[in-house]
Design a protein around this motif. Structure first.
Motif, PDB file in Angstrom:
ATOM      1  N   VAL A 174       0.812  -1.210   0.000  1.00 36.17           N
ATOM      2  CA  VAL A 174       0.000   0.000   0.000  1.00 36.17           C
ATOM      3  C   VAL A 174       0.848   1.264   0.000  1.00 36.17           C
ATOM      4  O   VAL A 174       0.588   2.202  -0.764  1.00 36.17           O
ATOM      5  N   GLU A 175       1.861   1.319   0.839  1.00 30.50           N
ATOM      6  CA  GLU A 175       2.684   2.530   0.919  1.00 30.50           C
ATOM      7  C   GLU A 175       3.407   2.794  -0.404  1.00 30.50           C
ATOM      8  O   GLU A 175       3.467   3.925  -0.886  1.00 30.50           O
ATOM      9  N   ASN A 209       2.530   1.681  -3.423  1.00 37.67           N
ATOM     10  CA  ASN A 209       1.538   2.031  -4.446  1.00 37.67           C
ATOM     11  C   ASN A 209       1.059   3.476  -4.279  1.00 37.67           C
ATOM     12  O   ASN A 209       0.868   4.198  -5.263  1.00 37.67           O
ATOM     13  N   HIS A 210       0.867   3.869  -3.030  1.00 36.45           N
ATOM     14  CA  HIS A 210       0.438   5.249  -2.770  1.00 36.45           C
ATOM     15  C   HIS A 210       1.522   6.234  -3.202  1.00 36.45           C
ATOM     16  O   HIS A 210       1.234   7.268  -3.829  1.00 36.45           O
ATOM     17  N   LEU A 218      -4.461   1.009  -4.428  1.00 33.78           N
ATOM     18  CA  LEU A 218      -3.616   0.886  -3.242  1.00 33.78           C
ATOM     19  C   LEU A 218      -3.264  -0.559  -2.914  1.00 33.78           C
ATOM     20  O   LEU A 218      -2.128  -0.861  -2.538  1.00 33.78           O
ATOM     21  N   THR A 219      -4.232  -1.452  -3.068  1.00 33.58           N
ATOM     22  CA  THR A 219      -4.064  -2.828  -2.590  1.00 33.58           C
ATOM     23  C   THR A 219      -3.948  -3.862  -3.693  1.00 33.58           C
ATOM     24  O   THR A 219      -3.498  -4.985  -3.447  1.00 33.58           O
ATOM     25  N   TYR A 266      -8.321   3.097   5.431  1.00 32.16           N
ATOM     26  CA  TYR A 266      -8.685   3.890   4.259  1.00 32.16           C
ATOM     27  C   TYR A 266      -8.647   5.393   4.515  1.00 32.16           C
ATOM     28  O   TYR A 266      -8.272   6.182   3.647  1.00 32.16           O
ATOM     29  N   TYR A 285      -5.421   7.417   3.807  1.00 31.33           N
ATOM     30  CA  TYR A 285      -5.078   7.697   2.409  1.00 31.33           C
ATOM     31  C   TYR A 285      -6.047   8.690   1.784  1.00 31.33           C
ATOM     32  O   TYR A 285      -5.649   9.529   0.964  1.00 31.33           O
ATOM     33  N   ILE A 332     -10.838   3.251  -3.317  1.00 34.80           N
ATOM     34  CA  ILE A 332     -10.235   2.888  -2.042  1.00 34.80           C
ATOM     35  C   ILE A 332     -11.222   1.966  -1.341  1.00 34.80           C
ATOM     36  O   ILE A 332     -12.376   2.340  -1.128  1.00 34.80           O
TER      37      ILE A 332
END
Length: 293
Positions: A19-20, A22-23, A48-49, A65, A68, A88
């Motif tokens: 997630v981090e 991808n963000h 994100l996932t 969620y 983000y 999200i």
């Protein structure tokens, strides 16, 4: 004279549950688009996932969620760009909701939509918005509506947004070439790409609207059970697919003169017919003439 808007579609290749990372990648693309003067940036579904609902940590990540969503609101205000951060997935109690937001360039949330038409593998995991109406909302680019992925298959969803005055339909998507049965793939290995190519331009013509479509992408020959479909684009009447991407990760930026939507309506008169007193279908631009009212 109608304005011209610069729109970016970001076709991400995300790492499952990273997630981090991808963000951070999404933020990098948004900053790049903003630096190039974009008015709107759109990311894909599950950006994100990725889609790995059977992994025990999937729901754990979805419970975070708000972190983000808040970060995207702050980013939109910082770089002064409108953002649709894909979808999200939100965890509310025992339910997982697949949600898209429209965030304005001042950081305010102007629209929220929970996916209604769930793809078959999603139904054991996600909760649909079911009978909640599709609602159009005001944005700095005009009246808009949000749909998600498989909603594309249902013209009724578009029609309901059009009845609310939407001229821009934004569709974050996670759609691969493998989203087809083995027998379907035997007929045509590129069947899902054909589906997308056929539907996106058709929807913009039949509704005299703009369709902003942001799908996932990735290396050729890899992906969720198969190759990526990609094809992120901005579809408009008369011109078709603008800035269409292939299957790999990337960003496409296009300029859209909104006058093209007015000319399409002048030519086809779809909205005019839908708003007329004698309109013969159950949906209508006139709320007071809807069936059952």
């Amino acid at each position: 004279m109608a304005p011209t808007y610069k729109i970016a579609v970001v076709q991400l290749c995300m790492e499952p549950l990273a997630v981090e990372a991808n963000h951070a990648k999404a933020v990098s693309y948004i900053r790049s688009a903003a630096s190039q003067g974009c008015d709107l940036v759109v990311l894909p579904e599950y950006h994100l996932t990725s889609w790995v609902p059977d992994d025990p940590s999937f729901a754990v990540h979805c419970a975070q969620y708000q972190k983000y969503l808040d970060a995207y609101c702050a980013l939109a205000k910082e770089v002064h760009v409108n953002i649709v951060p894909g979808t999200i997935v939100e965890k509310h109690g025992d339910q997982l909701l697949n949600v898209a937001y429209f965030i304005s360039h001042d950081g305010a949330i102007l629209g929220r939509y929970q996916k209604k038409n769930l793809w078959h593998p999603e139904r054991p995991h996600l909760t649909s918005s079911a009978h909640e109406p599709h609602v159009a909302f005001d944005t700095p680019l005009g009246k808009a509506g949000l749909l998600i992925c498989w909603d594309l298959a249902f013209p009724e969803a578009f029609r309901e947004l059009i009845t609310g005055g939407a001229k821009i339909i934004i569709i974050p998507t996670f759609w691969t070439l493998a989203d087809c049965t083995a027998k379907g793939l035997a007929y045509n290995p590129l069947s899902e790409a054909l589906f997308l190519e056929s539907m996106l331009v058709s929807r913009c013509y039949e509704n005299t609207c703009m369709v902003v479509f942001a799908n996932v992408g990735g290396p050729v020959g890899e992906g969720k059970k198969g190759s990526w479909a990609g094809l992120s684009q901005v579809a408009v009447p008369f011109q078709g697919a603008l800035g269409k991407l292939g299957s790999e990760e990337g960003m496409s930026i296009v300029d859209v003169d909104m006058e093209i939507l007015e000319e399409a309506e002048h030519n086809y008169k779809v909205r005019a017919d839908m708003g007329s007193d004698g309109w013969h279908y159950d949906y209508s631009l006139r709320r007071d003439t809807k069936a059952g009212s």
